[in-house]
Design a protein around this motif. Structure first.
Motif, short mmCIF file in Angstrom:
data_model
loop_
_atom_site.label_atom_id
_atom_site.label_comp_id
_atom_site.label_asym_id
_atom_site.label_seq_id
_atom_site.Cartn_x
_atom_site.Cartn_y
_atom_site.Cartn_z
N THR A 1 -25.71 3.35 23.06
CA THR A 1 -25.43 2.47 21.93
C THR A 1 -26.49 2.61 20.85
OG1 THR A 1 -24.26 0.88 23.32
CG2 THR A 1 -25.11 0.05 21.25
N GLN B 1 -19.61 -2.23 20.82
CA GLN B 1 -19.51 -2.39 22.26
C GLN B 1 -19.20 -3.85 22.61
OE1 GLN B 1 -22.96 -1.11 24.48
NE2 GLN B 1 -22.09 -1.74 26.43
N GLU C 1 -17.45 2.11 24.20
CA GLU C 1 -16.76 1.53 25.37
C GLU C 1 -15.48 0.80 25.01
OE1 GLU C 1 -19.12 -0.24 28.37
OE2 GLU C 1 -20.87 1.00 27.92
MG LIG Z 1 -24.16 0.47 25.16
#
Ligand SMILES: [Mg+2]
Ligand SMILES: Nc1ncnc2c1ncn2[C@@H]1O[C@H](COP(=O)(O)OP(=O)(O)OP(=O)(O)O)[C@@H](O)[C@H]1O
Lengths: 310, 240
Positions: free
Chosen positions: B42, B84, B160
């Motif tokens: 991320t 995310q 994700e």
């Molecule tokens: Mg992440």
């Protein structure tokens, strides 16, 4: 369509009231319309963008003193003096926006509060020009706009309605335009707006200048219509008022500021007729309203009756 | 190369979240970025998209050095980013969420068309008038993807995206991404190995902030260093 019908309908109603209201309420309503214009400017920032300013008296006073000092010391007639007031409001709000928008949340509240306080003290400091707390009167001869005498009740009401109508329609158009939709999105989730590719700072800057200029327009008009310019309009009280009016009427609704200003004005007016502790009655009413209509009056209307109300 | 990073690094108060990453993504590819929790995935895409300022290193997009550009300008160059942790406008209608994304580059009736098409592609058309906050979690993920699509991006970054989707929804997600990949390059962070193995042309594995391996799904699957990083083998492809 229904939306425009509602807002134009209110203006039509206010115009009709001009012909039927008794003098006392006629005068009150003129005042309410000017102050509601101030509150609408405030609402653009607070209600739609989620920026809580505690310093809007600075913009209101910038308009009022820009106009008033123009008349008093530069010998301007009403129209250029009004424009000077607007310009002063735009300039001051632009400068404050550039500084204060680097902060957010509580820091933003404090920075705006401090600058407004500095503005208030500046008015007092230059007492030789501004006559400080005592203020000064705008003479009847200086209150002629295109040959219309704004010191006359009827003209004053119509001038206030013109200002109010202009601000109302501007707000209505703005909050429904793509720009206004982005403001609401900033209020809801600033980071997401940034990651959609919008320049958040530029939007906040623009809305702060619009908000400040609208507040200044109301301040300049107030001084011109009611013939008085004084430091109390730059005080912290006048920063809190629009916040209260907007909260009462419904933050983030186009009609809310007007409803809130009207409500509060008459609440104080009526309770001061009953008792000297009128602020207490006003306070209790406010507490009740925040308990039972936390979204403000128009906010409740939107929640219960008309979900698409802008 | 549509996207390149050189020496990209991020320290969080001494913690090296991303360290000296050279990353190249050619146009048209679907790239998966995988790695254990806390590997820095991320953070890496945060630096690519401009959300996070790098400690060192450079990013270039379509041949232009964008290291100094703020996030919103990178988006305007043709990136789109999905978070995310779901980030939608919860109190606004689903339709308005997508319209905000579309209006950045479109006006008038083109906005409506883009909104309808994006919602149809993720299967949320019949929920357009609902408040986004009332959607089920999986549907909020799909809404985020619709917001990405409505921007017609050249590079779509998905962090994700299948988290919280039901198995059936994952199948339509796979189909959707293959379709989107016709027009856009895709950088996908994903823990679900079925999705990764199914979709990715190539995979980059991040571990402790560094690139551990890069290759085709088959190469990555057979790579012993990757197996070791995942403590005893890649998560089972069927269960994710
Ligand atoms: Mg992440
Ligand atoms: N803002 C921050 N401040 C301090 N540390 C951070 C911050 N963001 C991330 N980290 C740390 O940096 C490391 C990398 O985090 P990152 O979120 O990039 O990992 P990730 O690979 O995306 O993990 P996951 O699979 O759990 O999403 C972690 O150890 C995390 O705790």
């Amino acid at each position: 369509m229904r939306i425009y019908a509602l807002h134009v309908g209110l203006l039509a109603l206010l115009l009709a009231l001009h012909f039927v209201l008794p003098a006392y309420h006629h005068g009150n309503l003129a005042r309410v319309m000017v102050l509601a214009s101030y509150a609408m400017g405030y609402n653009l920032m607070f209600g739609y963008t989620g920026l809580l300013s505690l310093g809007h008296a600075l913009f209101f006073a910038a308009g009022m003193y820009g106009m008033g000092l123009g008349v008093q010391h530069l010998g301007l007639s009403a129209a250029p003096a009004l424009i000077l007031g607007l310009g002063a409001g735009a300039l001051v709000s632009g400068v404050l926006a550039a500084l204060a928008l680097r902060t957010a949340g509580v820091a933003f509240m404090i920075v705006t509060l401090m600058f407004a306080q500095a503005g208030y003290l500046t008015v007092l400091y230059f007492g030789a020009l501004t006559r400080g707390d005592e203020g000064f009167v705008i003479q009847q001869a200086d209150r002629m706009l295109w040959g219309i005498d704004l010191s006359l009740e009827g003209n004053r009401y119509l001038a206030a309605l013109t200002l109010f109508g202009t601000c109302l329609m501007l707000c209505l158009w703005l909050v429904r335009a793509p720009f206004g939709r982005v403001l609401v999105a900033i209020r809801e989730n600033e980071e997401r707006v940034r990651m959609l590719g919008y320049d958040v700072f530029a939007h906040k800057f623009a809305v702060m200048v619009m908000s400040g200029t609208m507040a200044a327009a109301a301040g300049a008009a107030y001084g011109l219509l009611f013939g008085y310019v004084g430091a109390s309009f730059a005080s912290v009280q006048y920063s809190i008022f629009p916040l209260l009016w907007v909260l009462l009427g419904g933050a983030g609704t186009v009609l809310g500021p007007f409803i809130g200003t009207l409500f509060m004005f008459y609440l104080i007016d009526l309770s001061s007729g009953v008792t000297t502790a009128y602020m207490l009655i006003a306070g209790v009413a406010l507490v009740l309203l925040t308990l039972f209509a936390p979204q403000g009056l128009m906010g409740e209307v939107r929640r219960r009756v008309w979900r698409g109300l802008p | 190369m549509l996207l390149s990073t050189r020496g990209l690094s991020k320290n969080f108060a001494g913690l090296r979240a991303v360290e000296d990453v050279d990353f190249d993504l050619p146009k048209g590819e679907i790239r998966a970025l995988i790695g254990p929790n806390g590997a820095g995935k991320t953070t890496l895409v945060g630096m690519i998209s401009g959300r996070i300022a790098p400690t060192a290193g450079r990013v270039s997009f379509d041949g232009q050095d964008i290291t100094a550009l703020p996030a919103h300008q990178r988006m305007r160059l043709g990136m789109a980013y999905t978070f995310q942790i779901t980030s939608v406008f919860g109190r606004l209608p689903v339709r308005e969420n997508v319209a905000l994304a579309a209006r950045r580059h479109l006006r008038g009736t083109a906005v409506e068309a883009a909104v309808e098409s994006a919602l149809a592609r993720v299967g949320l058309s019949d929920r357009a008038s609902q408040e986004a906050g009332d959607l089920a979690y999986g549907h909020q993920r799909l809404l985020e993807i619709a917001m990405g699509l409505a921007q017609s991006p050249r590079l779509l970054i998905l962090d994700e995206p299948t988290q919280g989707l039901a198995e059936g929804e994952i199948d339509s997600f796979l189909h959707l991404i293959r379709e989107v990949a016709q027009e856009a390059t895709i950088l996908l962070i994903e823990h679900n190995m079925r999705v990764v193995m199914d979709l990715a042309h190539r995979i980059t594995v991040l571990n402790f902030g560094q690139v551990l391996a890069e290759g085709t799904p088959a190469e990555i699957h057979a790579n012993p260093a990757v197996q070791a990083a995942y403590l005893g083998g890649l998560p089972d492809a069927a269960t994710g």
